[in-house]
Design a protein around this motif. Structure first.
Motif, PDB file in Angstrom:
ATOM      1  N   GLY A   1      14.175  -4.079  39.379  1.00 47.57           N
ATOM      2  CA  GLY A   1      14.231  -4.660  38.238  1.00 47.57           C
ATOM      3  C   GLY A   1      13.837  -4.137  37.106  1.00 47.57           C
ATOM      4  N   ALA A   2      12.577  -3.092  37.517  1.00 49.50           N
ATOM      5  CA  ALA A   2      12.059  -2.288  36.441  1.00 49.50           C
ATOM      6  C   ALA A   2      12.892  -0.938  36.025  1.00 49.50           C
ATOM      7  CB  ALA A   2      10.810  -1.653  36.692  1.00 49.50           C
ATOM      8  N   VAL A   3      13.791  -0.650  36.904  1.00 52.37           N
ATOM      9  CA  VAL A   3      14.605   0.557  36.949  1.00 52.37           C
ATOM     10  C   VAL A   3      15.848  -0.124  35.947  1.00 52.37           C
ATOM     11  CG1 VAL A   3      16.375   2.224  38.144  1.00 52.37           C
ATOM     12  CG2 VAL A   3      13.988   1.539  39.063  1.00 52.37           C
ATOM     13  N   PHE A   4      16.237  -1.339  36.658  1.00 54.15           N
ATOM     14  CA  PHE A   4      17.466  -1.897  35.786  1.00 54.15           C
ATOM     15  C   PHE A   4      17.275  -2.079  34.169  1.00 54.15           C
ATOM     16  CE2 PHE A   4      19.636  -2.569  39.581  1.00 54.15           C
ATOM     17  CZ  PHE A   4      20.858  -3.222  39.356  1.00 54.15           C
ATOM     18  N   PHE A   5      16.024  -2.617  33.929  1.00 51.23           N
ATOM     19  CA  PHE A   5      15.718  -2.484  32.652  1.00 51.23           C
ATOM     20  C   PHE A   5      15.546  -1.512  31.761  1.00 51.23           C
ATOM     21  CE2 PHE A   5      14.760  -7.276  33.917  1.00 51.23           C
ATOM     22  CZ  PHE A   5      15.325  -7.751  32.809  1.00 51.23           C
ATOM     23  N   VAL A   6      14.951  -0.534  32.425  1.00 47.10           N
ATOM     24  CA  VAL A   6      14.958   0.954  31.765  1.00 47.10           C
ATOM     25  C   VAL A   6      16.430   1.516  31.496  1.00 47.10           C
ATOM     26  CG1 VAL A   6      14.318   3.152  32.201  1.00 47.10           C
ATOM     27  CG2 VAL A   6      12.608   1.528  32.621  1.00 47.10           C
ATOM     28  N   LEU A   7      17.412   1.444  32.445  1.00 45.45           N
ATOM     29  CA  LEU A   7      18.623   1.827  32.300  1.00 45.45           C
ATOM     30  C   LEU A   7      19.711   1.092  31.397  1.00 45.45           C
ATOM     31  CD1 LEU A   7      19.219   3.206  36.135  1.00 45.45           C
ATOM     32  CD2 LEU A   7      18.779   4.457  33.991  1.00 45.45           C
ATOM     33  N   SER A   8      19.672  -0.213  31.742  1.00 46.98           N
ATOM     34  CA  SER A   8      20.319  -1.076  30.762  1.00 46.98           C
ATOM     35  C   SER A   8      20.126  -2.588  30.865  1.00 46.98           C
ATOM     36  CB  SER A   8      22.053  -1.097  31.459  1.00 46.98           C
ATOM     37  OG  SER A   8      22.774  -2.036  30.824  1.00 46.98           O
ATOM     38  N   PRO A   9      19.244  -3.019  29.938  1.00 52.97           N
ATOM     39  CA  PRO A   9      18.955  -4.501  29.791  1.00 52.97           C
ATOM     40  C   PRO A   9      19.742  -5.213  29.909  1.00 52.97           C
ATOM     41  CG  PRO A   9      17.791  -3.311  28.158  1.00 52.97           C
ATOM     42  CD  PRO A   9      18.883  -2.337  28.842  1.00 52.97           C
ATOM     43  N   LEU A  10      21.149  -5.103  29.336  1.00 51.79           N
ATOM     44  CA  LEU A  10      22.103  -6.127  29.692  1.00 51.79           C
ATOM     45  C   LEU A  10      22.657  -6.237  31.058  1.00 51.79           C
ATOM     46  CD1 LEU A  10      24.529  -7.981  28.412  1.00 51.79           C
ATOM     47  CD2 LEU A  10      25.896  -5.967  28.246  1.00 51.79           C
ATOM     48  N   ILE A  11      22.567  -5.274  31.816  1.00 48.46           N
ATOM     49  CA  ILE A  11      23.215  -5.268  33.222  1.00 48.46           C
ATOM     50  C   ILE A  11      21.893  -5.785  34.065  1.00 48.46           C
ATOM     51  CG2 ILE A  11      23.847  -3.943  35.168  1.00 48.46           C
ATOM     52  CD1 ILE A  11      25.412  -2.179  33.633  1.00 48.46           C
ATOM     53  N   ALA A  12      20.954  -5.491  33.663  1.00 50.06           N
ATOM     54  CA  ALA A  12      19.632  -6.209  34.370  1.00 50.06           C
ATOM     55  C   ALA A  12      19.660  -7.692  34.455  1.00 50.06           C
ATOM     56  CB  ALA A  12      18.459  -5.596  33.548  1.00 50.06           C
TER      57      ALA A  12
END
Length: 597
Positions: free
Chosen positions: A165-176
């Motif tokens: 989840g941390a990686v997702f929000f760093v790369l793209s909050p929308l896709i997270a």
């Protein structure tokens, strides 16, 4: 059963295992690090894609590695280190969790057994041995299975959700947000199924106990089953118990098996969202191609392990159902407490007194009422009366298997409840009608009360009990195995070994509870000769139905409905023409002779 109940059981288990706190923390840390290493290769794949596509403009180039060749080599070294680290910490967490499982299961079983040994006899009268064995064996093993694998899986699922989840929000909050949308449904589904499965697994544990009890009882009573040709009937009863266990498991399996198919559809929703929305963003240039690759790979890392929640929750529920049973057993209160303050004064004279003693069994209401009896040191007291009159209850009160509701039991004027149980029971030798011999040799059983006794002492006790004659005829003498519960010996031989066991203990008080009721005339005569020799200078309390075995007792007490209705020596009781005299005439044949005349 709710999830709250299961987590309460987990809390109780953690409190019990507080001595292993460092071990638990170390195992958890290794699980966390292993999972972080486990998800890192997917990130490296995305970084590698970024290197191939962007080369000198890649993320790795920003770290000082300008050429694409250098960047690939760096990623190769990192991949090696990550895989090595993952393997190392997998080894460590498996060692730690499995050793913890072994240590905890051994301690739980030992603590449960030691606690059960301290419980009063009333507890055993209300429990089946099969249920207790199932708790101390099968339930403990169930908990071990969870700690072997399920605990690590629970830790790693949490780490996966947090780290990915941390990686997702760093790369793209929308896709997270899109990828995480199914997670509440998955977690809700997990707990929904857990709430449904919890009571079912509790029932499974109960069915296990009933099945174990049935097996234990049937194996112990195999001679009776055979003698009544009841094999088919007992096999059918066992089949029904086994089917009840299968049905209980089937209901639990039906619930747990439905989890994965339902959750798979929720996972598909999250994956498709990442796949399509992220792809569109990469095509528009709003998302780095390498980042898109990381997100696609990590989506599966995030969501697919959640399907394992079904198995983890299955293990968790089974383990917590077992944990509750184990810890509830450990929490069973001890009614007869070891005072631990006073040792029975030495030397023990062996004077016994029942002073206004009353006691009733909760289940049946039977017991004794206002019993006053006194046995001077070195004297013999015989207790007679119908079955259930309260004779054996007095012996149990003397041994503190129960405590009286009223009155006191005293030895040498010391109340037994003020004595340590060890000093009290060391002073009493018990020879019961139901002789229990432990699996082992003849020597082991005679020396059970004094394992350090020499061979000469063992032989002397066997001679005194008139057991040495038959022991010498056995294939291996004192080293002959007796079999489970002494099945390789006759009833009379078991009884003589039981007497020898009590004599080797050399107690100042000897209790004979129907010791000759189930033996032949020859064995009875042998035991009577033994008693005549060992009774001098020793307090003897005898329970007997055969009045011929107690005619020489210093005092005879007739018990009826829990009360002493007659007392005196043999001649005095005959002169009273009461209950004892009537029973004597029946046993000696005087009434039969009169009727024949």
């Amino acid at each position: 059963m709710s999830s709250r109940s299961s987590f309460q059981a987990l809390g109780r288990l953690l409190r019990y295992a507080r001595g292993h706190r460092r071990h638990i923390v170390a195992a958890t840390v290794c699980s966390v690090i292993n999972k972080l290493f486990d998800i890192a290769p997917e990130i490296l794949i995305g970084v590698a894609i970024d290197v191939v596509v962007n080369q000198e403009d890649s993320f790795v180039a920003g770290l000082g590695f300008t050429s694409a060749r250098e960047q690939i080599l760096v990623l190769g070294v990192l991949t090696f280190l990550i895989w090595a680290g993952e393997s190392l910490f997998e080894y460590l967490y498996q060692i730690l969790w499995r050793n913890l499982a072994q240590r905890l299961q051994a301690e739980l079983r030992q603590d449960a057994y030691e606690h059960v040994q301290r419980l009063d006899m009333g507890f055993f009268e209300s429990q089946s041995s099969g249920r207790l064995v199932a708790i101390m064996n099968d339930d403990v093993n169930q908990l071990e299975r969870f700690l072997d694998g399920g605990a690590n899986s629970m830790v790693q699922v949490v780490v996966t959700v947090v780290a990915v989840g941390a990686v997702f929000f760093v790369l793209s909050p929308l896709i997270a947000l899109l990828a995480f949308t199914p997670i509440p449904l998955i977690v809700w589904g997990a707990f929904f199924f857990q709430r449904k499965a919890g009571p079912l697994y509790a029932e499974v544990r109960e069915r296990v106990g009933e099945l174990a009890s049935r097996l234990s009882n049937n194996l112990a009573g195999i001679a009776t089953i055979k003698s009544f040709t009841a094999e088919a009937r007992e096999a059918e009863r066992l089949r029904r118990a086994s089917e009840a266990y299968v049905d209980a498991n089937r209901r639990a399996i039906r619930i747990s098996s439905a989890f994965i198919p339902v959750i798979r559809m929720a996972i598909l929703t999250g994956f498709l969202a990442t796949f399509t929305v992220g792809g569109m963003m990469a095509l528009r240039g709003d998302l780095n191609v390498g980042a898109y690759g990381v997100l696609v790979f990590l989506t599966q890392r995030l969501l697919w392990p959640l399907t394992g929640l079904a198995q983890v929750i299955d293990l968790f529920e089974r383990a917590m159902a077992s944990t509750r049973r184990i810890l509830d057993l450990l929490a069973t209160p001890i009614q007869v407490h070891d005072a631990g303050g006073t040792e029975l004064a030495r030397p023990v004279r062996g004077a016994v007194r029942f002073d206004g003693v009353s006691f009733r069994y909760a289940e049946s209401g039977a017991g004794v009422e206002a019993v006053d009896l006194e046995v001077p040191s070195g004297h013999t007291l015989a207790l007679v009366g119908a079955t259930g009159s309260g004779k054996s209850t007095l012996i149990k009160l003397l041994l503190r298997f129960h405590d009286p509701a009223e009155g006191r039991v005293l030895i040498d004027d010391q109340p037994v409840e003020s004595l340590t149980l060890a000093s009290l029971r060391e002073a009493i030798g018990l020879v019961s009608q139901d002789v229990y011999l432990f699996e082992g040799s003849v020597r082991d059983n005679i020396a059970y009360g004094r394992p350090e006794a020499s061979e000469d002492e063992v032989i002397k006790a066997a001679r005194t009990a008139e057991a040495w004659g038959f022991i010498q005829t056995l294939p291996q003498g004192l080293d002959t195995p007796v079999g489970e519960r002494g099945v390789r010996l006759s009833g009379g031989q078991r009884q003589r070994l039981s007497l020898a066991r009590a004599l080797l203990k050399d107690p100042p008080i000897l209790v004979l509870d129907e010791a000759t009721s189930a033996v032949d005339n020859e064995t009875e005569a042998a035991i009577q000769r033994s008693l005549a020799r060992i009774g001098h200078g020793r307090t003897v309390i005898m329970i007997a139905h055969r009045l011929s075995t107690i005619v020489h007792a210093d005092q005879i007490a007739v018990i009826e409905a829990g009360r002493v209705v007659e007392r005196g020596c043999h001649d005095e009781l005959l002169a009273q023409e009461g209950r004892y005299a009537a029973q004597w005439r029946v046993q000696t044949g005087e009434i039969g002779a009169a009727l024949s005349a």
